[in-house]
Each structure stands twice: as structure tokens, then as C-alpha cells.
Design a protein around this motif. Structure first.
Motif, PDB file in Angstrom:
ATOM      1  N   VAL A  78      26.481  27.797  57.245  1.00 37.79           N
ATOM      2  CA  VAL A  78      27.626  27.639  56.354  1.00 37.79           C
ATOM      3  C   VAL A  78      28.426  28.930  56.300  1.00 37.79           C
ATOM      4  CG1 VAL A  78      28.374  27.076  54.002  1.00 37.79           C
ATOM      5  CG2 VAL A  78      26.324  25.984  54.975  1.00 37.79           C
ATOM      6  N   GLY A  79      29.701  28.858  56.619  1.00 36.90           N
ATOM      7  CA  GLY A  79      30.606  29.981  56.428  1.00 36.90           C
ATOM      8  C   GLY A  79      31.156  29.963  55.022  1.00 36.90           C
ATOM      9  N   THR A  80      31.064  31.099  54.341  1.00 34.70           N
ATOM     10  CA  THR A  80      31.513  31.155  52.956  1.00 34.70           C
ATOM     11  C   THR A  80      32.105  32.523  52.670  1.00 34.70           C
ATOM     12  OG1 THR A  80      30.823  30.777  50.654  1.00 34.70           O
ATOM     13  CG2 THR A  80      29.266  31.926  52.083  1.00 34.70           C
ATOM     14  N   LEU A  81      32.540  32.732  51.443  1.00 30.74           N
ATOM     15  CA  LEU A  81      33.116  34.000  51.020  1.00 30.74           C
ATOM     16  C   LEU A  81      32.182  34.662  50.017  1.00 30.74           C
ATOM     17  CD1 LEU A  81      35.600  32.615  52.329  1.00 30.74           C
ATOM     18  CD2 LEU A  81      37.008  33.710  50.598  1.00 30.74           C
ATOM     19  N   SER A  82      32.505  35.867  49.641  1.00 30.09           N
ATOM     20  CA  SER A  82      31.638  36.602  48.723  1.00 30.09           C
ATOM     21  C   SER A  82      32.393  37.181  47.533  1.00 30.09           C
ATOM     22  CB  SER A  82      30.943  37.749  49.470  1.00 30.09           C
ATOM     23  OG  SER A  82      31.907  38.647  50.001  1.00 30.09           O
ATOM     24  N   ASP A  83      33.668  36.835  47.377  1.00 25.80           N
ATOM     25  CA  ASP A  83      34.474  37.562  46.393  1.00 25.80           C
ATOM     26  C   ASP A  83      35.274  36.648  45.473  1.00 25.80           C
ATOM     27  OD1 ASP A  83      36.215  36.574  48.249  1.00 25.80           O
ATOM     28  OD2 ASP A  83      37.346  38.424  48.526  1.00 25.80           O
ATOM     29  N   ALA A  84      34.783  35.443  45.201  1.00 26.28           N
ATOM     30  CA  ALA A  84      35.557  34.520  44.361  1.00 26.28           C
ATOM     31  C   ALA A  84      34.647  33.825  43.351  1.00 26.28           C
ATOM     32  CB  ALA A  84      36.281  33.496  45.222  1.00 26.28           C
ATOM     33  N   PRO A  85      34.056  34.587  42.417  1.00 22.54           N
ATOM     34  CA  PRO A  85      33.219  33.955  41.403  1.00 22.54           C
ATOM     35  C   PRO A  85      34.078  33.133  40.440  1.00 22.54           C
ATOM     36  CG  PRO A  85      33.564  36.279  40.886  1.00 22.54           C
ATOM     37  CD  PRO A  85      34.175  36.034  42.236  1.00 22.54           C
ATOM     38  N   PRO A  86      33.512  32.089  39.842  1.00 26.68           N
ATOM     39  CA  PRO A  86      32.125  31.635  39.913  1.00 26.68           C
ATOM     40  C   PRO A  86      31.885  30.588  41.004  1.00 26.68           C
ATOM     41  CG  PRO A  86      33.263  30.426  38.208  1.00 26.68           C
ATOM     42  CD  PRO A  86      34.275  31.367  38.784  1.00 26.68           C
ATOM     43  N   SER A  87      32.838  30.379  41.891  1.00 26.46           N
ATOM     44  CA  SER A  87      32.693  29.324  42.899  1.00 26.46           C
ATOM     45  C   SER A  87      31.929  29.787  44.124  1.00 26.46           C
ATOM     46  CB  SER A  87      34.083  28.814  43.315  1.00 26.46           C
ATOM     47  OG  SER A  87      34.757  28.265  42.210  1.00 26.46           O
ATOM     48  N   CYS A  89      30.327  33.515  45.821  1.00 22.61           N
ATOM     49  CA  CYS A  89      30.149  34.949  45.638  1.00 22.61           C
ATOM     50  C   CYS A  89      28.731  35.348  46.018  1.00 22.61           C
ATOM     51  CB  CYS A  89      30.444  35.354  44.181  1.00 22.61           C
ATOM     52  SG  CYS A  89      29.577  34.339  42.962  1.00 22.61           S
ATOM     53  N   ILE A  90      28.478  36.660  46.026  1.00 22.36           N
ATOM     54  CA  ILE A  90      27.142  37.220  46.211  1.00 22.36           C
ATOM     55  C   ILE A  90      26.707  37.796  44.876  1.00 22.36           C
ATOM     56  CG2 ILE A  90      25.860  39.132  47.257  1.00 22.36           C
ATOM     57  CD1 ILE A  90      27.184  38.640  49.834  1.00 22.36           C
ATOM     58  N   ASP A  91      25.502  37.427  44.410  1.00 19.16           N
ATOM     59  CA  ASP A  91      25.054  37.880  43.107  1.00 19.16           C
ATOM     60  C   ASP A  91      24.379  39.243  43.201  1.00 19.16           C
ATOM     61  OD1 ASP A  91      22.531  37.444  44.154  1.00 19.16           O
ATOM     62  OD2 ASP A  91      22.183  35.585  43.039  1.00 19.16           O
ATOM     63  N   SER A  92      23.841  39.710  42.084  1.00 11.09           N
ATOM     64  CA  SER A  92      23.242  41.041  42.022  1.00 11.09           C
ATOM     65  C   SER A  92      21.980  41.149  42.867  1.00 11.09           C
ATOM     66  CB  SER A  92      22.924  41.403  40.568  1.00 11.09           C
ATOM     67  OG  SER A  92      22.089  40.419  39.984  1.00 11.09           O
ATOM     68  N   LYS A  93      21.425  40.024  43.323  1.00  8.38           N
ATOM     69  CA  LYS A  93      20.252  40.024  44.199  1.00  8.38           C
ATOM     70  C   LYS A  93      20.650  39.891  45.671  1.00  8.38           C
ATOM     71  CE  LYS A  93      17.344  37.904  40.639  1.00  8.38           C
ATOM     72  NZ  LYS A  93      16.483  36.739  40.285  1.00  8.38           N
ATOM     73  N   ASN A  94      21.947  40.041  45.947  1.00 11.38           N
ATOM     74  CA  ASN A  94      22.472  39.936  47.314  1.00 11.38           C
ATOM     75  C   ASN A  94      22.227  38.567  47.934  1.00 11.38           C
ATOM     76  OD1 ASN A  94      23.587  42.526  47.445  1.00 11.38           O
ATOM     77  ND2 ASN A  94      21.677  43.439  48.124  1.00 11.38           N
ATOM     78  N   PHE A  96      23.970  34.686  48.466  1.00 12.82           N
ATOM     79  CA  PHE A  96      25.174  33.874  48.364  1.00 12.82           C
ATOM     80  C   PHE A  96      24.927  32.752  47.356  1.00 12.82           C
ATOM     81  CE2 PHE A  96      25.940  35.742  52.566  1.00 12.82           C
ATOM     82  CZ  PHE A  96      27.282  36.085  52.450  1.00 12.82           C
ATOM     83  N   THR A  97      25.824  32.630  46.395  1.00 11.52           N
ATOM     84  CA  THR A  97      25.646  31.625  45.360  1.00 11.52           C
ATOM     85  C   THR A  97      27.021  31.191  44.864  1.00 11.52           C
ATOM     86  OG1 THR A  97      24.512  31.151  43.266  1.00 11.52           O
ATOM     87  CG2 THR A  97      25.427  33.364  43.532  1.00 11.52           C
ATOM     88  N   GLY A  98      27.093  30.655  43.637  1.00 12.27           N
ATOM     89  CA  GLY A  98      28.320  30.075  43.111  1.00 12.27           C
ATOM     90  C   GLY A  98      28.224  28.559  43.099  1.00 12.27           C
ATOM     91  N   PHE A  99      29.114  27.929  42.368  1.00 18.16           N
ATOM     92  CA  PHE A  99      29.058  26.475  42.228  1.00 18.16           C
ATOM     93  C   PHE A  99      29.121  25.771  43.575  1.00 18.16           C
ATOM     94  CE2 PHE A  99      31.614  22.498  41.801  1.00 18.16           C
ATOM     95  CZ  PHE A  99      30.606  21.710  41.259  1.00 18.16           C
TER      96      PHE A  99
END
Length: 589
Positions: A78-87, A89-94, A96-99
Motif C-alpha cells: 500500500v502506498g500512503t502518506l505520512s503527513d495528513a493526520p488523522p487520516s 500519518c506515522i504515529d509516535s511508534k513510527n 503508518f496509521t490513521g483512519f
């Protein structure tokens, strides 16, 4: 020295106690629910007619995983982004997450697939999905007709609000107040850009990511930001000198996962999995945790046969929060320029938080990319330099064409061309890992520049050097290899180091090809923490690492260059007539 100084300053923290900072990539929870906006733009009361949602889906037990055309069997890349929370993003545990990504994990689980998330940039995401670099694109992608010319889409899992965000006290009160001459920020390549250009007929200011455009809004360098509602709600924090003043529906279509157009089996499988997670309540749980807001009238996720999700009464929760004082208060008064700069760039707690990841993840990857590409660039550059001054046009012309092409194209274009063009061809050799392709792209670019540097250095050596060497009986090749080329290389050492410094900074562009969290270089590690916190201090911390690498390197090469030009320190020769000279004593004996 810079890093030691930084550690000392950050360790002292100017006597300040660590301040807990909210992770913008954590699920905000149902308590942050919002009702259907009452400040919807008057011209957009409801979504456009739905032409693409399927009437039903294939039953899960009929989905043949072996026919899904996955790059790696059993794994959904899956290709995704890391800079658009809450959809997304990368969390504090590094991680990939978000809705969007948590929902895709649930869908993949229904299909019996593992998920491998890879970070990339939105400008290259759809092209990478179309070329099957990624099986799926997950990035809150609104399904416009123009995008359907490039990729296919599953059924919708979310809808698209646009939000208008302005600085506190702005004269802009709604979309109707936007006019020519105003600086209206959008993220390049998004449907918000198309909305401002095509629907409003205005020329926006384009930014590469959401954090940059929001930082510009807070410092009043732009007058307004047309943003996806999810990003606006997740980015605008209580106390920020900004406010969301109006919302509108996305008039183009729903939000969905992107898939290669010719991979209909995977599209059908995702539709089946999406209906399944809607039916068992997973969609409603994730939606309530991550993006709790009332659904627009007449819209629901999944196929037309999917059940209507059972959601909490978001309007009642929002009203209760407001009554109990839980809702944000009035917008904060604008801060002074110095206060804004301090808050944006000098958060010492974020420096302390960023440095470990920059050391353990960003620095090693940056050094690997730069060193490996430098070796390729040096070898290729020397070949191009020798070919460029050859008397044979069959060597000289190809070298000139290569140099002109690779010096004339932007770096990011070359990286994308190699990654998306050569990547599928050598996928079996690289395991679809873009890291080697990124190194190759950087090395090929460096070779073009290094070749010109070497050529200029070689041609700067006086012609008499070559003539004298040939007169001594050396062949042309030996004369060039032993006399001319070493002198030419020594003369261009400073220019070579400048090129390597540029290569070090260009290593951040490899992220366009898609990297997993452990492969991120310095800039991307800082950028991801910037996305988690909404603060630019992590990017400044990354900049300190670049300075710690480049400044000593520059001074080292200057010392070497000076040492080569002056030679060794002069010493007086021994006097053969001196009685104390041991050589004379031995001769007398």
C-alpha cells in the motif's frame, strides 16, 4: 561539534520541564465528535450524483486471493502518506496509521492478506499505483473523473468535506469572499486545487504538503487555506491563531482506495471486504475513533447493498461537549512574529524527541544513499569525462548527450522516471524495493555532474604536461592515467565536494519512490514528526544533522586542497661536508 552542542542545549532544556505534546496521529476519540456543519456553503447542499458505487459485492467466500494480481502473493503493498493526520500519518511508534490505513488493515484481514505500508509523496502516488509499484493507494483520495483516467477505485469509505481555514480576525467569512489577488493555499495535486481553479476560477498558491501550507497560514503568508475537512480538523489546534469558518461538500465523488485500472479482481475484493467491515461494525468503530463527524444526508460507505452504519449521535455528543465547556473557546489573538517563530522552530522538547530517530533511522539511511551514489557517480563521471574529451565522436557524442539529459532534467523527474520506468522491469531482482533504484538514480545524476567537473579539471592541465610525458616514451593512455588525470582531479576537489554535498541533500527525494518507515532518511524523519506535532522544530533538528555532515566535510577538503597545493613542509637538506652528517662519516670509513 554541532551535534554535541545541540545535545548539551537540549539536555539542559534551558531549565524547562518536559512538556507533554499531543500526538496528532493518535485517534482523537468519539468525545471530539462534530455535528453536520451548519456553515455549509450555500451552493453545495449535498454531494453530486453517485455514478460509480456498485449495486452489490461479490461474497467474501468467492474471493480468490491468488487472482488478485498482487506484487507479492498474500501481501497487500500500500502506498500512503505520512503527513495528513488523522487520516494518514506515522504515529509516535513510527507506524503508518490513521483512519484510512486502519480501515484498510481491517479490510485486508477479511481477505486473509497482510498489509505492507510504504510512504511516498502524493504527486507520484497515482502513477505508482497505475504502474503496479503499489497494489493500493491509501490517501483520502477523492475519486474525480480525471483521476479515473489513470487508476480505478473501490467503493467509497468516506466522503469529502472541504474546509476554509483563515487566520483569526480575517475579513474572509466564507468561500464567497475568496477573490482574485488573495493568496489561497492548497496542496498541489489535490481536488482542493482543482476546486479553487475550476469551480472558483482563482489561481491558488500551491504547496507540497499540508504542514507547509498550514505553517504559512499561521504566519499570515497566505490569506486562506482550502483543505480537506479531516486534515483541517486534525491540524487546527485550540489556541492556534486560525479558525475553520466554512465547509462545503466535495462535488466530484466519494473518497476511496485507488487500484490499477486493469486489476478488477482486486477492486472487487476490496469492495467485498469493505462491505464486510461495515456489516460487522468495524467501520463504525474506526470512524468514531478517528473522524467522528455526522454523515451528510443521503450518503453511506460501501456498496448500495451495504447496511447503514450504526453510529453514535455525533450531534448530541458535540452539543454535550459544548455545554460542559469541552469545546474550544474563541480563536486566540494573533501572536507577535518573534513569538510565532519561537513556537514554530524552537520547541526544545521536540528537539529531544527528534534526535534519537534522526540518529538511528535518518542518519544511517542518508549516509548509505549518499556514499553508494557517490561511488557510482565517481566511476561513471570519470568514464564520461574521458569519453567527453576523446578524439572519437562515437565516444564523445554519447557522453555529451547523456550529460545534457541528466543535467537538464529536474532531480525528482529522473528519480520518478527510473523508479517507475525501470522498477517494474527489475522488480524480481530488487524485490520491488525502491532503495536500490533510488541509489541508482542518484548515482546516474551525480555521474553527469561529476563528469563535467572531471572534464574541466583534466582540460585545465597545461598541454605541455602531456607533450613532455609523451616525449619520455609514455603512451597516450599511460600519460593521461599517470600524469594528467591526477593533476586534473586534484584541481577540482572543492567542486567535487560541493557536488557531494548537493547529492547528500538530494537523497531526500528518494522518498518519492516509496519507502518503509525504517528506510526514511533525515529529512523524512523530521517531516513525519512535524506531521505528528504540527511543529517545524523537527525539520530544524534534521537541518542540524545536515550541517554537521556538510560543514566539516567542506573544511576538510579545503585543508586537503591547500595541503596538495603547498606540498610538504620545507626542510633543509643535510650538508654532506658536515662532520656530524652520518652519511659522510660512513663514506670516510
Amino acid at each position: 561539534m554541532l551535534l554535541v552542542l545541540a545535545f548539551g542545549v537540549l539536555g539542559l532544556g534551558f531549565g524547562a520541564a518536559p512538556v507533554a505534546r499531543a500526538d496528532q496521529c493518535a485517534p482523537p476519540g468519539v468525545q471530539t465528535a462534530s455535528a453536520l456543519p451548519t456553515n455549509l456553503a450555500a451552493a453545495a447542499q449535498g454531494p453530486a450524483a453517485d455514478k460509480y458505487t456498485t449495486d452489490g459485492v461479490e461474497p467474501l467466500d468467492r474471493v480468490d486471493v491468488a487472482r488478485l494480481g498482487l506484487g507479492t502473493p498474500g501481501v497487500l503493498t500500500v502506498g500512503t502518506l505520512s503527513d495528513a493526520p488523522p487520516s494518514i500519518c506515522i504515529d509516535s511508534k513510527n507506524q503508518f496509521t490513521g483512519f484510512d490505513n486502519e480501515l484498510l488493515r481491517a479490510v485486508a484481514a477479511k481477505l486473509g492478506l497482510r498489509v505492507n505500508f510504504v510512504g511516498t509523496d502524493f504527486s507520484g502516488l497515482l502513477a505508482q499505483v497505475a504502474s503496479r509499484r503499489f497494489d493500493v493507494g491509501s490517501s483520502s483520495i477523492t475519486t474525480t473523473d480525471a483521476r479515473r483516467q489513470t487508476v480505478g477505485f473501490a467503493n467509497g469509505y468516506d466522503f469529502g468535506y472541504f474546509s476554509l481555514v483563515v487566520p483569526s480576525g480575517s475579513d474572509i467569512k466564507g468561500f464567497g469572499d475568496l477573490a482574485a489577488g488573495q493568496r489561497i493555499g492548497v496542496v498541489q495535486g489535490t481536488v482542493q486545487e482543482a476546486y479553487v481553479i475550476d469551480t472558483l476560477g482563482l489561481e491558488p498558491v500551491k504547496f507540497p504538503d499540508y504542514n507547509t501550507v498550514y505553517a504559512s497560514l499561521k504566519t499570515r503568508q497566505i490569506d486562506a487555506w482550502v483543505a480537506p475537512s479531516q486534515q483541517a480538523q486534525g491540524t487546527v489546534q485550540a489556541g492556534d491563531p486560525t479558525q475553520i469558518i466554512e465547509n462545503t461538500f466535495s462535488l466530484d465523488n466519494f473518497v476511496a482506495y485507488a487500484v490499477a485500472k486493469d486489476n478488477q479482481p482486486l477492486i472487487d475484493a476490496l469492495n467485498a471486504g469493505l462491505d464486510a467491515v461495515i456489516a460487522d461494525g468495524t467501520w463504525a468503530k474506526l470512524y468514531s475513533d478517528w473522524v467522528p463527524r455526522a454523515l451528510p444526508p443521503g450518503w453511506k460507505p460501501g456498496s448500495k447493498a451495504a447496511p447503514l452504519p450504526q453510529l453514535p449521535d455525533f450531534a448530541a455528543i458535540a452539543a454535550q461537549q459544548t455545554a460542559s465547556g469541552g469545546a474550544p473557546g474563541a480563536p486566540a489573538a494573533p501572536k507577535s512574529t518573534l513569538a510565532q517563530l519561537k513556537d514554530t522552530f524552537l520547541d526544545w522538547n521536540l528537539y529531544r524527541q527528534a534526535i534519537p530517530d534522526l540518529f538511528t533511522t535518518g542518519l544511517p539511511n542518508t549516509l548509505i544513499l549518499t556514499f553508494a551514489a557517490s561511488v557510482i557517480g565517481l566511476v561513471l563521471g570519470m568514464v564520461l569525462a574521458v569519453a567527453g574529451i576523446s578524439r572519437s565522436r562515437w565516444l564523445r557524442w554519447p557522453a555529451r548527450i547523456y550529460t545534457d539529459v541528466f543535467r537538464g532534467l529536474p532531480e525528482v523527474v529522473i528519480i520518478l522516471l527510473i523508479g517507475l520506468g525501470i522498477g517494474p522491469v527489475v522488480g524480481d531482482l530488487t524485490g520491488n524495493n525502491p532503495y536500490p533504484l533510488g541509489i541508482a538514480a542518484l548515482g546516474l545524476m551525480a555521474g553527469a555532474y561529476v563528469g563535467e567537473i572531471f572534464r574541466s579539471g583534466i582540460q585545465s592541465v597545461e598541454a605541455g604536461q602531456l607533450e613532455a610525458t609523451r616525449a619520455l616514451g609514455f603512451s597516450y593512455g599511460a600519460a593521461m592515467r599517470l600524469v594528467v588525470i591526477p593533476q586534473g582531479v586534484r584541481r577540482v576537489l572543492p567542486a567535487l565536494v560541493n557536488q557531494f554535498i548537493s547529492l547528500l541533500k538530494a537523497s531526500s527525494l528518494v522518498y518519492f519512490l516509496g519507502l518503509i518507515a525504517s528506510q526514511r532518511e533525515l529529512f523524512q524523519v523530521g517531516r513525519d514528526l512535524n506531521a505528528q506535532t504540527g511543529n517545524l522544530s523537527p525539520l530544524v533538528a534534521a537541518g542540524l544533522f545536515y550541517l554537521a555532515l556538510t560543514i566539516p566535510l567542506t573544511h576538510l577538503v579545503n585543508w586537503i586542497d591547500d595541503r596538495l597545493r603547498r606540498g610538504r613542509a620545507h626542510t633543509e637538506p643535510d650538508d654532506p661536508l658536515d662532520p656530524s652528517n652520518p652519511t659522510r662519516t660512513q663514506e670516510m670509513v
